[in-house]
Scaffold this motif. Structure first.
Motif, PDB file in Angstrom:
ATOM      1  N   GLY A   1      14.985  32.826  60.769  1.00 46.76           N
ATOM      2  CA  GLY A   1      14.169  32.818  61.984  1.00 46.76           C
ATOM      3  C   GLY A   1      13.846  34.226  62.461  1.00 46.76           C
ATOM      4  O   GLY A   1      12.704  34.524  62.821  1.00 46.76           O
ATOM      5  N   PHE A   2      14.849  35.102  62.466  1.00 45.42           N
ATOM      6  CA  PHE A   2      14.607  36.481  62.894  1.00 45.42           C
ATOM      7  C   PHE A   2      13.689  37.214  61.918  1.00 45.42           C
ATOM      8  O   PHE A   2      12.847  38.014  62.330  1.00 45.42           O
ATOM      9  CB  PHE A   2      15.923  37.245  63.061  1.00 45.42           C
ATOM     10  N   LYS A   3      13.851  36.931  60.632  1.00 45.83           N
ATOM     11  CA  LYS A   3      12.984  37.547  59.633  1.00 45.83           C
ATOM     12  C   LYS A   3      11.535  37.110  59.833  1.00 45.83           C
ATOM     13  O   LYS A   3      10.614  37.926  59.786  1.00 45.83           O
ATOM     14  CB  LYS A   3      13.464  37.178  58.230  1.00 45.83           C
ATOM     15  N   LYS A   4      11.331  35.820  60.073  1.00 50.44           N
ATOM     16  CA  LYS A   4       9.986  35.290  60.310  1.00 50.44           C
ATOM     17  C   LYS A   4       9.378  35.891  61.573  1.00 50.44           C
ATOM     18  O   LYS A   4       8.193  36.241  61.609  1.00 50.44           O
ATOM     19  CB  LYS A   4      10.044  33.764  60.414  1.00 50.44           C
ATOM     20  N   LYS A   5      10.188  36.057  62.613  1.00 52.35           N
ATOM     21  CA  LYS A   5       9.703  36.643  63.857  1.00 52.35           C
ATOM     22  C   LYS A   5       9.268  38.083  63.631  1.00 52.35           C
ATOM     23  O   LYS A   5       8.220  38.509  64.133  1.00 52.35           O
ATOM     24  CB  LYS A   5      10.788  36.577  64.924  1.00 52.35           C
TER      25      LYS A   5
ATOM     26  N   ARG B   1       5.503  39.464  64.104  1.00 51.12           N
ATOM     27  CA  ARG B   1       5.263  40.549  65.032  1.00 51.12           C
ATOM     28  C   ARG B   1       4.522  41.683  64.351  1.00 51.12           C
ATOM     29  O   ARG B   1       3.573  42.257  64.908  1.00 51.12           O
ATOM     30  CB  ARG B   1       6.581  41.050  65.628  1.00 51.12           C
ATOM     31  N   GLU B   2       4.931  42.021  63.125  1.00 54.53           N
ATOM     32  CA  GLU B   2       4.270  43.100  62.382  1.00 54.53           C
ATOM     33  C   GLU B   2       2.845  42.725  62.011  1.00 54.53           C
ATOM     34  O   GLU B   2       1.983  43.597  61.914  1.00 54.53           O
ATOM     35  CB  GLU B   2       5.076  43.451  61.137  1.00 54.53           C
ATOM     36  N   ALA B   3       2.570  41.442  61.819  1.00 52.10           N
ATOM     37  CA  ALA B   3       1.221  40.980  61.485  1.00 52.10           C
ATOM     38  C   ALA B   3       0.347  40.813  62.728  1.00 52.10           C
ATOM     39  O   ALA B   3      -0.825  40.507  62.625  1.00 52.10           O
ATOM     40  CB  ALA B   3       1.292  39.668  60.714  1.00 52.10           C
TER      41      ALA B   3
END
Length: 65
Positions: free
Chosen positions: A52-56, A60-62
């Protein structure tokens, strides 16, 4: 109210529900006195939270958050 529903990031709802189920698994394993169940549920919780944190971070970067 409809604007609120449009802004929901459903992938994060799914991650949170999966994490909740892993926490329930920890509780059940404690109730059943299963060390293996506790260990596996904690490991599953860590993996789900990490995903979940990786996806967030990716979103955010995108610029999607």
């Amino acid at each position: 109210m409809i604007d609120f529903v449009k802004n929901i990031k459903w992938i994060f709802v799914l991650y949170s529900l999966a994490a909740l189920l892993a926490m329930v698994g920890i509780g059940l394993a404690v109730g059943l006195r299963s060390i293996l169940g506790i260990f596996l549920s904690v490991l599953l919780l860590i993996v789900i939270m990490g995903m979940g944190f990786k996806k967030k971070k990716e979103m955010r970067e995108a610029g999607l958050l």
